[in-house]
Design a protein around this motif. Structure first.
Motif, PDB file in Angstrom:
ATOM      1  N   UNK A 213      -1.483  -6.512  -8.171  1.00 47.22           N
ATOM      2  CA  UNK A 213      -2.088  -6.339  -6.883  1.00 47.22           C
ATOM      3  C   UNK A 213      -1.245  -5.445  -5.974  1.00 47.22           C
ATOM      4  N   UNK A 214      -0.004  -5.250  -6.335  1.00 47.39           N
ATOM      5  CA  UNK A 214       0.889  -4.412  -5.539  1.00 47.39           C
ATOM      6  C   UNK A 214       0.373  -2.976  -5.434  1.00 47.39           C
ATOM      7  N   UNK A 215      -0.367  -2.544  -6.432  1.00 43.75           N
ATOM      8  CA  UNK A 215      -0.914  -1.184  -6.393  1.00 43.75           C
ATOM      9  C   UNK A 215      -1.920  -1.007  -5.261  1.00 43.75           C
ATOM     10  N   UNK A 216      -2.553  -2.076  -4.845  1.00 43.92           N
ATOM     11  CA  UNK A 216      -3.558  -2.008  -3.781  1.00 43.92           C
ATOM     12  C   UNK A 216      -2.982  -2.304  -2.400  1.00 43.92           C
ATOM     13  N   UNK A 217      -1.664  -2.478  -2.321  1.00 42.13           N
ATOM     14  CA  UNK A 217      -1.028  -2.818  -1.042  1.00 42.13           C
ATOM     15  C   UNK A 217      -1.399  -1.841   0.080  1.00 42.13           C
ATOM     16  N   UNK A 218      -1.306  -0.525  -0.124  1.00 36.51           N
ATOM     17  CA  UNK A 218      -1.632   0.399   0.984  1.00 36.51           C
ATOM     18  C   UNK A 218      -3.078   0.263   1.484  1.00 36.51           C
ATOM     19  N   UNK A 219      -4.009   0.069   0.568  1.00 39.99           N
ATOM     20  CA  UNK A 219      -5.407  -0.068   0.954  1.00 39.99           C
ATOM     21  C   UNK A 219      -5.651  -1.384   1.700  1.00 39.99           C
ATOM     22  N   UNK A 220      -5.046  -2.461   1.212  1.00 39.98           N
ATOM     23  CA  UNK A 220      -5.206  -3.763   1.864  1.00 39.98           C
ATOM     24  C   UNK A 220      -4.580  -3.725   3.260  1.00 39.98           C
ATOM     25  N   UNK A 221      -3.419  -3.090   3.367  1.00 40.29           N
ATOM     26  CA  UNK A 221      -2.757  -2.975   4.670  1.00 40.29           C
ATOM     27  C   UNK A 221      -3.611  -2.148   5.626  1.00 40.29           C
ATOM     28  N   UNK A 222      -4.226  -1.080   5.137  1.00 38.27           N
ATOM     29  CA  UNK A 222      -5.089  -0.240   5.975  1.00 38.27           C
ATOM     30  C   UNK A 222      -6.293  -1.039   6.483  1.00 38.27           C
ATOM     31  N   UNK A 223      -6.894  -1.843   5.616  1.00 46.87           N
ATOM     32  CA  UNK A 223      -8.025  -2.685   6.022  1.00 46.87           C
ATOM     33  C   UNK A 223      -7.553  -3.701   7.067  1.00 46.87           C
ATOM     34  N   UNK A 224      -6.391  -4.295   6.838  1.00 49.02           N
ATOM     35  CA  UNK A 224      -5.833  -5.268   7.784  1.00 49.02           C
ATOM     36  C   UNK A 224      -5.626  -4.627   9.162  1.00 49.02           C
ATOM     37  N   UNK A 225      -5.023  -3.455   9.197  1.00 47.91           N
ATOM     38  CA  UNK A 225      -4.754  -2.781  10.467  1.00 47.91           C
ATOM     39  C   UNK A 225      -6.069  -2.404  11.154  1.00 47.91           C
TER      40      UNK A 225
END
Length: 134
Positions: free
Chosen positions: A1-13
């Motif tokens: 799941x670490x590969x999706x960290x930037x996308x998940x963080x972008x959705x969170x922000x």
């Protein structure tokens, strides 16, 4: 799941900003004669949807990040501020009876939201004040 960290963080922000923007709008309506519109079902459902996506992304990020992240206390402070923000926002939107009290809770909720943004941005419990006080 670490590969999706930037996308998940972008959705969170994005959800943080959408949720805050919607609160500003609904809070201003609640302070005026548009209080009924602020509490209308479409706006409440939009708020629930954004906040659900926000919480989901936050929990996903929390599961990805190492436990050592809690070591300096910034994430713990952010969670405590979140609870305070929720309580203040509820009082600002409908629980407080007097208009002056609703306004005071609204301003306090906005200040808490900005503090939370600072804590998240600088990764320090003091948030935006870190550079000035530390």
């Amino acid at each position: 799941m670490l590969t999706f960290y930037p996308q998940i963080k972008a959705v969170h922000i994005l959800c943080v900003l959408l949720s805050g923007g919607l609160f500003v709008l609904r809070g201003l309506m609640a302070q005026t004669r548009l209080a009924g519109v602020a509490q209308s079902m479409p706006l409440r459902l939009l708020s629930y949807g954004i906040d659900t996506a926000l919480l989901t992304a936050a929990l996903m990020l929390l599961s990805i990040l190492p436990g050592a992240l809690f070591a300096n206390g910034w994430l713990t402070v952010k969670m405590i501020l979140l609870l305070a923000y929720i309580a203040l926002a509820m009082l600002a939107m409908k629980r407080a009876r007097a208009p002056r009290a609703r306004m005071a809770f609204y301003v306090a909720a906005l200040a808490t939201y900005v503090w939370m943004l600072g804590v998240a941005r600088v990764h320090h419990p003091l948030g935006w004040l870190h550079g000035w006080l530390a």
